[in-house]
Design a protein around this motif. Structure first.
Motif, PDB file in Angstrom:
ATOM      1  N   THR A   4      44.908  40.430  29.733  1.00 51.05           N
ATOM      2  CA  THR A   4      46.017  41.351  29.457  1.00 51.05           C
ATOM      3  C   THR A   4      45.529  42.784  29.256  1.00 51.05           C
ATOM      4  O   THR A   4      46.272  43.733  29.515  1.00 51.05           O
ATOM      5  N   PRO A   8      47.111  45.688  34.834  1.00 53.52           N
ATOM      6  CA  PRO A   8      48.238  46.622  34.662  1.00 53.52           C
ATOM      7  C   PRO A   8      49.575  45.891  34.834  1.00 53.52           C
ATOM      8  O   PRO A   8      49.686  44.989  35.675  1.00 53.52           O
ATOM      9  N   PRO A   9      50.590  46.249  34.060  1.00 50.34           N
ATOM     10  CA  PRO A   9      51.880  45.552  34.152  1.00 50.34           C
ATOM     11  C   PRO A   9      52.456  45.567  35.561  1.00 50.34           C
ATOM     12  O   PRO A   9      53.029  44.566  36.015  1.00 50.34           O
ATOM     13  N   GLU A  10      52.313  46.681  36.290  1.00 52.21           N
ATOM     14  CA  GLU A  10      52.867  46.742  37.633  1.00 52.21           C
ATOM     15  C   GLU A  10      52.129  45.796  38.589  1.00 52.21           C
ATOM     16  O   GLU A  10      52.731  45.223  39.508  1.00 52.21           O
ATOM     17  N   THR A  11      50.826  45.597  38.349  1.00 55.90           N
ATOM     18  CA  THR A  11      50.069  44.659  39.181  1.00 55.90           C
ATOM     19  C   THR A  11      50.500  43.232  38.879  1.00 55.90           C
ATOM     20  O   THR A  11      50.654  42.414  39.792  1.00 55.90           O
ATOM     21  N   LEU A  12      50.710  42.930  37.605  1.00 60.30           N
ATOM     22  CA  LEU A  12      51.184  41.593  37.242  1.00 60.30           C
ATOM     23  C   LEU A  12      52.538  41.324  37.888  1.00 60.30           C
ATOM     24  O   LEU A  12      52.777  40.234  38.418  1.00 60.30           O
ATOM     25  N   ARG A  13      53.427  42.305  37.865  1.00 64.60           N
ATOM     26  CA  ARG A  13      54.740  42.122  38.501  1.00 64.60           C
ATOM     27  C   ARG A  13      54.581  41.877  39.999  1.00 64.60           C
ATOM     28  O   ARG A  13      55.277  41.028  40.582  1.00 64.60           O
ATOM     29  N   ARG A  16      53.220  38.289  40.522  1.00 57.90           N
ATOM     30  CA  ARG A  16      54.250  37.274  40.252  1.00 57.90           C
ATOM     31  C   ARG A  16      55.333  37.279  41.323  1.00 57.90           C
ATOM     32  O   ARG A  16      55.889  36.228  41.657  1.00 57.90           O
TER      33      ARG A  16
END
Length: 271
Positions: A4, A8-13, A16
């Motif tokens: 975590t 980066p949050p955008e990469t996780l999005r 997914r």
């Protein structure tokens, strides 16, 4: 370093969005690898590449790994790739332990899975590996660069063989013993070339010590070679082994010169 903290949050999005079958679960850092960061995350494994971890002997190419997984996962030789975003990769989690957890681990299944890989037709897009005595000698000198090493060993003049797929990093930590049989992981440096290269990497005393803390017994070595399905490749390996070992020693010396004490110890195992 946690997943975590790095992801980066955008990469996780993005990851997914590509993988609708990714189920939630605890984050667990996976050990065994010496090159990249790897975690289990639910029913998937998430990998973050560290380009600075590439070495003269072992490249660290995310695109090459994606090509390899897409080519060899349908053969049951590698995990399936589910998502890719920059230097992040998501693959199936394969249950099972890495090879070499016990001193008496049977190496015959490893010989069988490498034999299956080497029987497949070659694919475009993979780097060409040294094939035959002259090319292997030149590559060993490239890996050694200016390091102070003994002279190259004398080996027979072995001509090139028909190239085949080669994992090129077939160390114990990259072999998972799944319920369906061994699966090869960490495909960041595959190529096409002499199958003897995979035999040399697996049997290397330095690589065995680095990943299991011990070297193979004479019985394990003989069992592996007897189980490998192509006697011609075994004969090539036997002729070229001193040169392959010299190149791995050069790799260990390179890593030791960078301050890695484990590789300095592994170099002693080859003495």
């Amino acid at each position: 370093m946690t997943l975590t903290a790095l992801l980066p949050p955008e990469t996780l999005r993005d990851l997914r969005a590509q993988d609708s079958g990714w189920t939630a679960g605890p984050q667990v850092a996976l050990s065994g690898g010496r090159t990249n960061h790897v975690w289990r995350f639910g029913n998937r494994v998430v990998k973050h590449y560290r380009p600075e971890s590439a070495t003269p002997l072992f490249p660290n190419d995310p695109a090459a790994e994606v090509r390899a997984l897409r080519r060899f996962a349908p053969e049951g030789l590698a995990p399936a790739v589910r998502a890719v975003s920059g230097d992040w990769l998501v693959i199936d989690h394969i249950p099972g332990a890495v090879w070499g957890q016990t001193a008496d681990q049977d190496p015959a299944p490893v010989a069988h899975v490498l034999g299956r890989l080497h029987r497949l037709g070659i694919s475009d897009g993979f780097r060409a590996l040294p094939n035959g005595t002259a090319a292997l000698r030149a590559d060993a000198l490239r890996v050694a660069a200016a390091l102070p090493l003994p002279p190259l060993p004398d080996v027979p003049d072995v001509p090139p063989t028909a190239p085949c797929p080669v994992h090129a990093d077939a160390v114990p930590g990259n072999i998972l013993l799944s319920p369906e049989g061994p699966v090869l992981i960490d495909w960041q440096c595959p190529g096409t070339g002499d199958p003897a290269e995979d035999l040399a990497t697996f049997l290397s005393p330095a690589m065995q010590w680095l990943y299991t803390g011990r070297v193979l017994t004479a019985y394990q070595r003989a069992r592996f070679l007897n189980a490998y399905p192509d006697g011609r490749t075994v004969a090539r390996f036997t002729a070229l082994e001193p040169l392959y070992d010299w190149r791995i020693a050069a790799h260990c010396a390179w890593r030791a010169a960078k301050g890695d004490a484990d590789y300095a110890k592994a170099l002693q195992e080859m003495a």
